[in-house]
Design an enzyme around this catalytic site. Structure first.
Site, mmCIF file in Angstrom:
data_model
loop_
_atom_site.group_PDB
_atom_site.id
_atom_site.type_symbol
_atom_site.label_atom_id
_atom_site.label_comp_id
_atom_site.label_asym_id
_atom_site.label_seq_id
_atom_site.Cartn_x
_atom_site.Cartn_y
_atom_site.Cartn_z
ATOM 1 N N LYS A 134 -26.477 -29.501 38.508
ATOM 2 C CA LYS A 134 -26.182 -28.108 38.038
ATOM 3 C C LYS A 134 -24.694 -28.365 37.377
ATOM 4 O O LYS A 134 -24.428 -27.709 36.226
ATOM 5 C CB LYS A 134 -26.364 -27.092 38.706
ATOM 6 C CG LYS A 134 -26.260 -25.556 38.463
ATOM 7 C CD LYS A 134 -26.783 -25.344 37.127
ATOM 8 C CE LYS A 134 -26.144 -24.120 36.727
ATOM 9 N NZ LYS A 134 -26.496 -22.881 37.377
ATOM 10 N N LYS A 191 -15.498 -21.203 37.265
ATOM 11 C CA LYS A 191 -15.563 -21.690 38.607
ATOM 12 C C LYS A 191 -16.454 -22.902 38.560
ATOM 13 O O LYS A 191 -16.052 -23.750 39.314
ATOM 14 C CB LYS A 191 -16.258 -20.407 39.386
ATOM 15 C CG LYS A 191 -16.530 -20.604 40.749
ATOM 16 C CD LYS A 191 -18.059 -21.210 40.848
ATOM 17 C CE LYS A 191 -19.198 -20.216 40.463
ATOM 18 N NZ LYS A 191 -20.306 -20.690 41.149
#
Length: 298
Positions: free
Chosen positions: A170, A238
């Site tokens: 991911k 992030k």
């Protein structure tokens, strides 16, 4: 089977809805009252704490924004780990880091609970349609036990390796989003400055080797100036930070990704709550060139 879902945000809510539609007894927790009320209206049952939810259900899914949130929800006297017992499964759909995954895994393993880190891709549209890509880290047995539940909202579900591997894939995906969206910003602004309709340039590139799914994601949002967050710049920032930290641990240079990260950080200053397609906006402002749909292209 009873299932639990923690985190009813932009992704979690539609994922949870599919569980109810598929007939699962579904228990929920979320920090905002609105999503809880909506979930209850659809047939979900509210739990009073992560511990209570964990002790009630067979499988728990979490979809949370930050590593710190994971530690809060999983840890402590009222956390998921405190309510864990042998034979249960936890599936974490959050995008965090492999180190956090491993900490959770170790805590649950000591209680006989199986764990998958299972980040998802496909955005809110994929969550609504039940067509998410789900990349899982864990062992084969846990994956096979969890698979029927994951099928409620995923159509490409793959075990990529041991715990932490799903998260690694991911992060690879999301660092590419940062690079792609930064490059697309330059592409569309350059087309505009050169007198080429960006919508036409998109249609040509879509059938050419330079195409990426990031173009599909961004083009209408940019041309129609609709930057409401499907996946926010704040969250992308992030995730790229987590990817860069992992690269540092692996002693892996990421020179191009760092350039993309700089563009994401620049856009975050003013447009962090907006969609990642808004990464184009600082460049538009710097060049006084704004990319909009032409009337004849409508």
């Amino acid at each position: 089977m009873k299932v639990g879902f923690v985190g009813l945000g932009t992704m979690g809510m539609p994922m949870m809805k599919h569980l109810i539609e598929d007939g699962y007894d579904t228990y929920v927790l979320s920090r905002s009252r609105g999503p809880i009320e909506e979930a209850i209206s659809l047939g979900a049952i509210e739990a009073n704490s992560p511990k209570e939810l964990m002790s009630t259900v067979d499988v728990v899914m979490t979809s949370l924004p930050l590593p710190e949130t994971i530690l809060t929800v999983y840890g402590g006297e009222e956390g998921l780990i405190a309510g864990a017992s042998p034979g249960k499964i936890i599936i974490d759909h959050s995008t965090v880091d492999p180190g956090t995954n491993e900490w959770v895994h170790q805590q649950l393993q000591s209680k006989g609970v199986d764990f998958l880190d299972a980040p998802v891709s496909g955005g809110p549209m994929g969550a609504e349609a039940g067509t998410l890509t789900i990349m899982c880290g864990g062992d084969q047995n846990t994956f096979e036990r969890a698979y029927p539940v994951l099928q409620s909202y995923g159509d490409y579900i793959v075990l990529v390796g041991e715990v932490g591997s799903g998260t690694t894939v991911k992060l690879l995906n999301n660092m590419l989003i940062g690079v792609h969206q930064s490059a697309l910003a330059e592409c569309y602004v350059m087309a505009e400055k050169a007198g080429v309709d960006p919508a036409i340039a998109y249609e040509v590139i879509k059938r050419s080797a330079g195409f990426s799914k990031s173009m599909d994601w961004a083009v209408d949002a940019i041309l129609d100036r609709k930057f409401d967050a499907r996946f926010s710049i704040d969250l992308l920032h992030k995730d790229i930070g987590l990817a860069l930290s992992l690269a540092e641990e692996l002693d892996m240079p990421l020179d191009i990704v760092k350039l993309g990260a700089e563009k994401v950080a620049e856009a975050k200053k003013r447009y962090g709550k907006q969609d990642v397609s808004a990464i184009i906006r600082p460049l538009e402002e710097a060049t006084n060139t704004y990319v909009e749909r032409k009337k004849e292209s409508r």
